[in-house]
Scaffold this motif. Structure first.
Motif, mmCIF file in Angstrom:
data_model
loop_
_atom_site.group_PDB
_atom_site.id
_atom_site.type_symbol
_atom_site.label_atom_id
_atom_site.label_comp_id
_atom_site.label_asym_id
_atom_site.label_seq_id
_atom_site.Cartn_x
_atom_site.Cartn_y
_atom_site.Cartn_z
ATOM 1 N N LYS A 21 93.698 62.882 -3.177
ATOM 2 C CA LYS A 21 92.657 61.960 -2.740
ATOM 3 C C LYS A 21 92.588 60.759 -3.672
ATOM 4 O O LYS A 21 93.284 60.689 -4.681
ATOM 5 C CB LYS A 21 91.315 62.677 -2.724
ATOM 6 N N CYS A 22 91.715 59.877 -3.311
ATOM 7 C CA CYS A 22 91.512 58.642 -4.055
ATOM 8 C C CYS A 22 90.164 58.742 -4.742
ATOM 9 O O CYS A 22 89.207 59.259 -4.172
ATOM 10 C CB CYS A 22 91.551 57.490 -3.051
ATOM 11 N N GLY A 23 90.070 58.271 -5.972
ATOM 12 C CA GLY A 23 88.822 58.409 -6.712
ATOM 13 C C GLY A 23 87.882 57.232 -6.575
ATOM 14 O O GLY A 23 86.916 57.110 -7.319
ATOM 15 N N PHE A 24 88.158 56.387 -5.602
ATOM 16 C CA PHE A 24 87.342 55.179 -5.425
ATOM 17 C C PHE A 24 85.925 55.528 -4.952
ATOM 18 O O PHE A 24 85.729 56.274 -4.010
ATOM 19 C CB PHE A 24 88.010 54.273 -4.396
ATOM 20 N N VAL A 25 84.935 54.971 -5.631
ATOM 21 C CA VAL A 25 83.538 55.078 -5.192
ATOM 22 C C VAL A 25 82.988 53.659 -5.106
ATOM 23 O O VAL A 25 82.977 52.924 -6.093
ATOM 24 C CB VAL A 25 82.698 55.896 -6.197
ATOM 25 N N ALA A 174 99.469 51.181 -1.817
ATOM 26 C CA ALA A 174 99.082 50.284 -0.715
ATOM 27 C C ALA A 174 97.616 50.514 -0.349
ATOM 28 O O ALA A 174 96.873 49.573 -0.060
ATOM 29 C CB ALA A 174 99.987 50.517 0.485
ATOM 30 N N HIS A 175 97.197 51.771 -0.384
ATOM 31 C CA HIS A 175 95.800 52.142 -0.140
ATOM 32 C C HIS A 175 94.890 51.540 -1.223
ATOM 33 O O HIS A 175 93.868 50.922 -0.920
ATOM 34 C CB HIS A 175 95.725 53.677 -0.131
ATOM 35 N N GLU A 176 95.293 51.686 -2.478
ATOM 36 C CA GLU A 176 94.451 51.176 -3.572
ATOM 37 C C GLU A 176 94.361 49.655 -3.540
ATOM 38 O O GLU A 176 93.315 49.082 -3.857
ATOM 39 C CB GLU A 176 94.976 51.646 -4.927
ATOM 40 N N LEU A 177 95.438 49.001 -3.171
ATOM 41 C CA LEU A 177 95.363 47.541 -3.045
ATOM 42 C C LEU A 177 94.444 47.155 -1.903
ATOM 43 O O LEU A 177 93.798 46.107 -1.944
ATOM 44 C CB LEU A 177 96.764 46.953 -2.887
ATOM 45 N N GLY A 178 94.367 48.014 -0.886
ATOM 46 C CA GLY A 178 93.367 47.807 0.166
ATOM 47 C C GLY A 178 91.965 47.755 -0.431
ATOM 48 O O GLY A 178 91.171 46.857 -0.135
ATOM 49 N N HIS A 179 91.668 48.702 -1.327
ATOM 50 C CA HIS A 179 90.366 48.667 -2.016
ATOM 51 C C HIS A 179 90.224 47.403 -2.863
ATOM 52 O O HIS A 179 89.165 46.768 -2.889
ATOM 53 C CB HIS A 179 90.198 49.881 -2.941
ATOM 54 N N PHE A 180 91.295 47.067 -3.571
ATOM 55 C CA PHE A 180 91.259 45.863 -4.409
ATOM 56 C C PHE A 180 90.840 44.655 -3.570
ATOM 57 O O PHE A 180 90.079 43.795 -4.024
ATOM 58 C CB PHE A 180 92.636 45.626 -5.040
ATOM 59 N N LEU A 184 87.017 49.473 2.431
ATOM 60 C CA LEU A 184 86.434 50.793 2.183
ATOM 61 C C LEU A 184 87.280 51.833 2.903
ATOM 62 O O LEU A 184 88.133 51.498 3.732
ATOM 63 C CB LEU A 184 84.994 50.828 2.707
ATOM 64 N N HIS A 185 87.020 53.100 2.585
ATOM 65 C CA HIS A 185 87.685 54.160 3.351
ATOM 66 C C HIS A 185 87.210 54.113 4.802
ATOM 67 O O HIS A 185 86.046 53.772 5.069
ATOM 68 C CB HIS A 185 87.358 55.533 2.754
ATOM 69 N N THR A 186 88.075 54.491 5.720
ATOM 70 C CA THR A 186 87.648 54.574 7.127
ATOM 71 C C THR A 186 86.531 55.607 7.283
ATOM 72 O O THR A 186 85.755 55.539 8.228
ATOM 73 C CB THR A 186 88.830 54.979 8.023
HETATM 74 ZN ZN LIG Z 1 90.653 55.150 -1.525
#
Ligand SMILES: [Zn+2]
Length: 506
Positions: A21-25, A174-180, A184-186
């Motif tokens: 998973k991704c740790g983005f909050v 590519a996912h993390e650059l989306g956050h950058f 947000l997550h879908t």
């Molecule tokens: Zn994420």
């Protein structure tokens, strides 16, 4: 038996293996940025910004332990760059490596980069996207299931990624650059607690998402399957269907296979192959049009990024031909000189060598700015080595290695200096090809020996038997027909060898 089966179906979290998973909050600020970009995209503001490709700089921070070990391979970073550029090419966004790699050797930062915030801050490049690659990306005190592969930290505006996720096959960066770029997550609001009918009900019993997605605010609304509240719920985008973090426990087939119903009792149909979902092993991933609108708006707002770069070549075709060491040749001494033919568009090469022909045992990688490199080892003695070269530039990582070559190392360090020699000088150094090299020897006791000129790959070019007398001795070595490069002049006796390096220029 039936009871057990129901239990298993009813609570998939107790037995299913969580995907990474991704740790983005998202923080309050981040959500505001997302919404501002959404408004800008809807007003067409971002579209005026760009004309053609935009090259976005990335500073890759490659973190090793203090002794330099366990750093991500540079070749994997280039492969990840290749993946990224394919993932973003239809948005007119291409990434490039900003002013080379940043090599960090630090035990604390290697294990988990943010344990050494001071160091990370001191190495941060303001004009680039910063990606720190260490051993792991596990955020402390994260109660949710699954291994954290990477995350974007909106406060520091950087990405932290586990080194095993940096390669040509992972969608993680590519996912993390989306956050950058403010995505947000879908399944925004379900990060900490993926849908489970025993916890959230089926149909889902609450109209607010379970996780405090707004750090110090209220959870977002649960997005409905019919899209009726898409503007204000989930990821606030309407072309990314509702998702309650179904991907985390997906069995890796990229197919939604639950029977979840939203609070209105409608069946769910999430978009599995969206970059901002957690579904794994999809054949390919995409961003939606609205997501791309946010990315464009965010990029337009980031005026500090150094986006003026134009790469030296859009692509690199072909691979180098290996010149020397000549295939199968013995290489004397503990230094090996490598040379290969240049490839159009490449300004740097990865030189890789190993005693394993699959380059999976003790593989060493060296980035070389040019087509020649003299490597001081250490090389193992009396071993067959394999080597290959991969052409690259700051932007293009989708390249192949050359054919592999081989060489044999001889007794690498079994060399004694000649005791009878007080002083040994070769001049001029450098010498222009065509001029003689003058060898000056001051000898304390006369002896018989040889003067030898060799190339760095061990070939003997000139050899002469000599009787050296006590006192001063002078000998001349012709350099006609020598190509430019480094050569070795040796005095060889039965008891030892003394060697000087000379540079032959054009
Ligand atoms: Zn994420």
């Amino acid at each position: 038996m039936l009871t057990l089966a129901l239990l298993l179906i009813g609570s998939h979290q107790t037995w299913a293996q969580a995907n990474g998973k991704c740790g983005f909050v998202p923080t309050q600020e981040m959500i505001q940025r997302t919404l501002a970009n959404k408004a800008a995209a809807e007003n067409g503001l971002a579209l005026d910004f760009r004309d053609g490709e935009t090259y976005v700089p990335i500073k890759f921070h490659l973190i090793a332990k203090l002794d330099g070990s366990f750093r991500v391979d540079e070749s994997n970073v280039f492969e990840a760059l290749c993946y990224l550029n394919n993932a973003y090419i239809d948005q007119g966004i291409q990434f490039y490596i900003y002013q080379g790699f940043d090599y960090i050797n630090n035990d604390v930062a290697w294990d988990f980069p943010e344990d050494n915030l001071f160091l990370m801050n001191s190495r941060k490049e303001a004009r680039a996207v910063n990606i720190y690659i260490g051993n792991k990306a596990e955020t402390p005190d994260d109660p949710s299931p699954g291994t954290t592969l990477a995350y974007y930290n909106p406060g520091y505006d950087w990405i932290v990624c586990k080194r095993s996720e940096v390669n040509g096959g992972s969608s993680t960066l590519a996912h993390e650059l989306g956050h950058f770029f403010s995505l947000l997550h879908t399944f925004n609001g379900w990060e900490c607690s993926p849908w489970d009918d025993e916890i959230h009900g089926n149909p889902v019993s609450s109209t607010t998402a379970p996780c405090p997605s707004l750090e110090d605010g209220d959870p977002v609304d649960v997005e409905l399957a019919d899209g009726s509240n898409c503007e204000t719920a989930g990821d606030f985008l309407c072309d990314t269907p509702a998702d309650y973090n179904f991907g985390l426990f997906d069995n890796g087939d990229c197919i939604y296979n639950y029977n979840c119903m939203d609070p209105s009792g409608n069946s769910m149909d999430p978009m599995e192959n969206n970059f901002m979902s957690y579904f794994g092993n999809c054949a390919s991933y995409v961003f939606t049009e609205e997501q791309e609108g946010l990315v464009a708006a965010d990029l337009a707002s980031r005026s500090i990024l150094d986006t003026d770069f134009t790469p030296i070549a859009t692509e690199i075709e072909g691979v180098p031909t290996l010149n020397y060491p000549v295939d199968g040749e013995n290489v004397a001494y503990n230094t090996v000189a490598f040379n290969w033919t240049p490839v159009d568009g490449a300004d740097r090469y990865i030189l890789e060598y190993d005693i394993d022909q699959n380059f999976s045992l003790l593989a060493q990688e060296i980035i070389v700015w040019g087509t020649y490199k003299s490597v001081e080892g250490p090389f193992l003695e009396n071993k067959e080595y394999f080597w290959r070269v991969r052409p690259l530039n700051a932007y293009y990582g989708c390249t192949s290695y050359s054919e592999k070559g081989t060489f044999m190392t001889t007794d690498a360090v079994a060399v004694k200096e000649v005791q009878e020699v007080n002083a040994f000088q070769v001049m001029p150094n450098p010498v222009a090809a065509g001029n003689d090299l003058q060898v000056n020897l001051d000898v304390n006791t006369g002896f018989d020996g040889q003067v030898i000129l060799r190339s760095l790959d061990g070939r003997t070019i000139f050899a002469k038997e000599m009787a050296f007398a006590t006192g001063s001795n002078v000998e001349f070595i012709p350099t006609q027909n020598l190509s430019a490069g480094i050569y070795m002049v040796s005095i060889v006796t039965q008891t030892g060898v003394s060697t000087k390096r000379v540079v032959v220029g054009n």
